[in-house]
Design an enzyme around this catalytic site. Structure first.
Site, short mmCIF file in Angstrom:
data_model
loop_
_atom_site.label_atom_id
_atom_site.label_comp_id
_atom_site.label_asym_id
_atom_site.label_seq_id
_atom_site.Cartn_x
_atom_site.Cartn_y
_atom_site.Cartn_z
N LYS A 207 35.02 -93.41 0.55
CA LYS A 207 34.63 -92.12 1.11
C LYS A 207 33.69 -92.33 2.30
CE LYS A 207 32.36 -87.81 -0.16
NZ LYS A 207 31.82 -86.97 -1.21
N GLU A 213 30.33 -103.41 -1.58
CA GLU A 213 31.40 -104.13 -2.28
C GLU A 213 32.73 -103.98 -1.54
OE1 GLU A 213 29.25 -102.03 -3.61
OE2 GLU A 213 28.58 -102.68 -5.60
N GLY A 269 33.27 -88.51 -5.08
CA GLY A 269 34.01 -89.76 -5.33
C GLY A 269 34.73 -89.75 -6.66
N ARG A 270 34.03 -89.33 -7.71
CA ARG A 270 34.63 -89.38 -9.06
C ARG A 270 35.59 -88.23 -9.30
NH1 ARG A 270 29.28 -88.67 -8.84
NH2 ARG A 270 28.34 -86.75 -9.62
N GLU A 355 28.22 -90.41 -14.41
CA GLU A 355 27.66 -90.24 -13.06
C GLU A 355 27.42 -88.75 -12.81
OE1 GLU A 355 28.40 -93.28 -9.65
OE2 GLU A 355 29.65 -91.57 -9.16
N HIS A 386 40.62 -101.99 -35.03
CA HIS A 386 40.35 -103.34 -35.54
C HIS A 386 39.12 -103.93 -34.89
CE1 HIS A 386 44.09 -103.42 -37.81
NE2 HIS A 386 44.52 -102.63 -36.85
N LYS A 506 20.93 -100.23 -5.03
CA LYS A 506 21.62 -100.62 -3.79
C LYS A 506 20.60 -101.04 -2.74
CE LYS A 506 25.39 -97.21 -3.74
NZ LYS A 506 25.91 -96.10 -2.96
O1 F6P Z 1 28.52 -95.60 -7.29
C1 F6P Z 1 28.15 -94.68 -6.34
C2 F6P Z 1 29.31 -94.19 -5.52
O2 F6P Z 1 28.80 -93.45 -4.48
C3 F6P Z 1 30.32 -93.38 -6.32
O3 F6P Z 1 29.95 -92.07 -6.51
C4 F6P Z 1 31.54 -93.55 -5.48
O4 F6P Z 1 32.69 -93.18 -6.17
C5 F6P Z 1 31.45 -95.03 -5.17
O5 F6P Z 1 30.06 -95.25 -4.99
C6 F6P Z 1 32.23 -95.49 -3.99
O6 F6P Z 1 31.83 -94.89 -2.81
P1 F6P Z 1 32.72 -94.93 -1.54
O7 F6P Z 1 34.02 -94.29 -1.82
O8 F6P Z 1 31.95 -94.21 -0.48
O9 F6P Z 1 32.93 -96.38 -1.15
#
Ligand code: F6P
Length: 545
Positions: A207, A213, A269-270, A355, A386, A506
């Site tokens: 987003k 990452e 995002g979620r 979240e 199990h 972060k």
């Molecule tokens: O973990 C925090 C967060 O902002 C989530 O809400 C989101 O889904 C994820 O990081 C990834 O963010 P982005 O789509 O901006 O890379």
């Protein structure tokens, strides 16, 4: 300022009402009303919910509905559907419902109808997906794309991977779909080790297009790809597309913005798996199946918005979560899908639920007066049986369970499906009614072993059933939990759409990165534990093993 939740009349009545359940267990409730198992069910949008095995009476429902009324749930739902900026800490609407609104509907954000924009992106996605699936879109050397790798994390990964796994049955089996999320290089290396760059397309999904990452993995993907093409940067255009709200950053990365699929800040995002973030899924299952999934989401949206609360699936499930969380002190809810294709559903729900509702202040910024978001967790059945079911049946904690299964399995094979479903019904029955010392004794068990073999019962569960795991059913199921989470957040009066809690770690990581990488000894100004860990790591990281 509104009065604290725990001071509301309905809250106090629920507290008093809860005491009655010290005397009344599920066995008695079923004994008192033989029609309970048929009465306490609802069917809507293709989902059937049996909520009879909950520690509730009709009075409980009435009181929970009173709480919903007192906390303004109806108004909050309307505010969400109308595009009000209900995500107050980020001053944004939370309009995932617009992502599945049929063409022709009107949903206004900042004076603009967003539905046509949603459909324009869906068309762009469909066009692209069809070109990939048909082989019309070729790689840099003219080969057909066979491998799609989604790079993203959090909502830009969990939704796509969960839905891909859930709908794998409908996917194009001549293609491979991989998902890279972790900054741990192992994720990247293992996902790409057997792939041919000339047949591979990366979808960089973010987003913000600023997530550490995702960008680290995207740069590694670019290096990997360029290495496969002798460093020719022209190859990028045919092997990288982006899904983002941030055009500038996509361009800065080097992806042609012609190959970018957009969405908007009002999609959390979620809550984004049905936006362009679902591009990898659409390539896998095709645009028609994706549309069916959207129709499933929409059907649940309509139900949530219009059904009376006493017949409203997400509202009831949300209220039951409140009941156990706030009045019985239950800390977790287990979600137990009895369908192997839903194996990533609990992981997906962890982000959606925690979240969203892991918050300690109200919309007004004051400390909440009660517990908020429960911990959601789970594993597909029957595997969980199990492993951790022992604790659910005989442990000391109360763990409400959601069992999810289907009348028909997608892979009929001998007796498998009947055996699978029998386990759902048996687990819910065992949890609710248990096994008394008398029953255990009657089986000839020695006195010493009786306490070990008794099942207290009185452990609540919901059973959710649908015909089969179609794209539509998946859409309704995801929307069910989205609105269940919304209901809980609205009752607690919290902002279910921000996620400030992920920020501090972060920021601190950004400070620590150079302290780990710098060849010169850094001046460390953390606490003594963090300083020591950094020193230890610096000492050991280059050691030959
Ligand atoms: O973990 C925090 C967060 O902002 C989530 O809400 C989101 O889904 C994820 O990081 C990834 O963010 P982005 O789509 O901006 O890379």
């Amino acid at each position: 300022m509104s009065s604290p939740l725990t001071q509301l009349a309905s809250w106090k009545k629920l507290q008093a009402h809860q005491q009655e359940f010290d005397q009344k267990d599920l066995k008695q409730l079923f004994f008192e009303d033989s029609s309970r198992g048929r009465k306490m069910t609802i069917e809507a949008a293709g989902l059937f919910l049996d909520f009879s095995k909950n520690r509730i009476t009709e009075e409980t429902i009435d009181l929970l509905l009173e709480l919903a009324k007192e906390t303004g749930l109806r108004e909050r739902i309307e505010a969400m559907f109308c595009g009000d900026k209900i995500n107050i800490s980020e001053n944004r609407a939370a309009l995932h419902v617009a992502l599945r609104a049929p063409q022709g509907e009107k949903i206004i954000v900042d004076g603009e109808n967003v539905v046509p924009k949603v459909h324009a992106v869906l068309d762009q996605m469909a066009h692209f997906s069809n070109r990939i699936r048909s082989g019309e879109w070729k790689g840099h050397t003219g080969k057909r794309i066979k491998n799609i790798v989604n790079i993203g994390i959090g909502g830009s990964d969990l939704g796509p991977v969960m839905a891909y796994e859930a709908l794998r049955y409908y996917s194009d089996r001549s293609m491979n779909f991989r998902f890279i999320s972790n900054v741990d290089a192992t994720d990247f290396v293992e996902a790409t080790r057997d792939l041919d760059p000339s047949e591979t397309l990366f979808i960089v999904s973010s987003k913000t297009f600023g997530t550490l990452e995702t960008l680290t993995n995207a740069y590694s993907a670019r290096d990997w790809l360029l290495a496969g093409f002798g460093g020719d940067p022209k190859a990028i255009a045919k092997h990288f597309v982006a899904v983002s709200t941030n055009t500038q950053k996509v361009a800065a990365f080097g992806i042609d913005t012609e190959n970018m699929f957009g969405f908007w800040d009002w999609v959390g995002g979620r809550y984004s798996m049905d936006s362009a973030i679902g591009l990898s899924l659409m390539v896998a299952i095709g645009p028609d199946h994706f549309q069916e999934m959207l129709a499933g989401f929409h059907a649940m949206d309509e139900h949530f918005r219009t059904a009376p609360f006493e017949r409203n699936l997400p509202v009831l499930m949300g209220l039951l979560a409140i009941w156990y969380n706030n009045f019985f002190g239950a800390q977790t809810i287990a979600v137990l899908p009895y369908d192997q294709y839903l194996k990533r559903f609990p992981a997906y729900l962890q982000q959606l639920t925690m979240e969203s509702n892991g918050k300690h202040v109200t919309l007004e910024g004051t400390c909440v007066s009660s517990q908020t978001g429960p911990i959601y967790w789970g594993e597909p059945g029957t595997n969980g049986q199990h492993s951790f079911y022992q604790l659910i049946h005989q442990g000391t904690r109360l763990i409400p369970c959601d069992f999810i299964t289907f009348y028909q399995g997608l892979n009929p094979l001998g007796r498998h499906h009947d055996l699978l479903v029998s386990n759902v019904f048996a687990q819910a029955e065992a949890l609710a009614f248990g096994k008394t010392p008398e029953q255990v004794r009657a089986e000839g068990t020695s006195e010493a072993l009786i306490p070990h073999r008794v099942f207290e019962g009185n452990r609540p569960s919901n059973v959710i059933l649908a015909q089969s795991l179609t794209p539509r059913a998946l859409g309704t199921l995801v929307a069910l939990y989205e609105h269940n989470v919304f209901t809980q957040g609205a009752i607690w009066g919290i902002d279910s759409f921000d996620q400030w809690g992920v920020e501090l770690g972060k920021v601190l990581a950004q400070k620590i990165i150079p302290e780990l990488e710098n060849p010169a000894e850094p001046k460390l100004e953390h606490d003594s534990s963090t300083n020591n860990l950094i020193k230890l790591y610096r000492e050991k990281k280059s050691k030959t093993i």
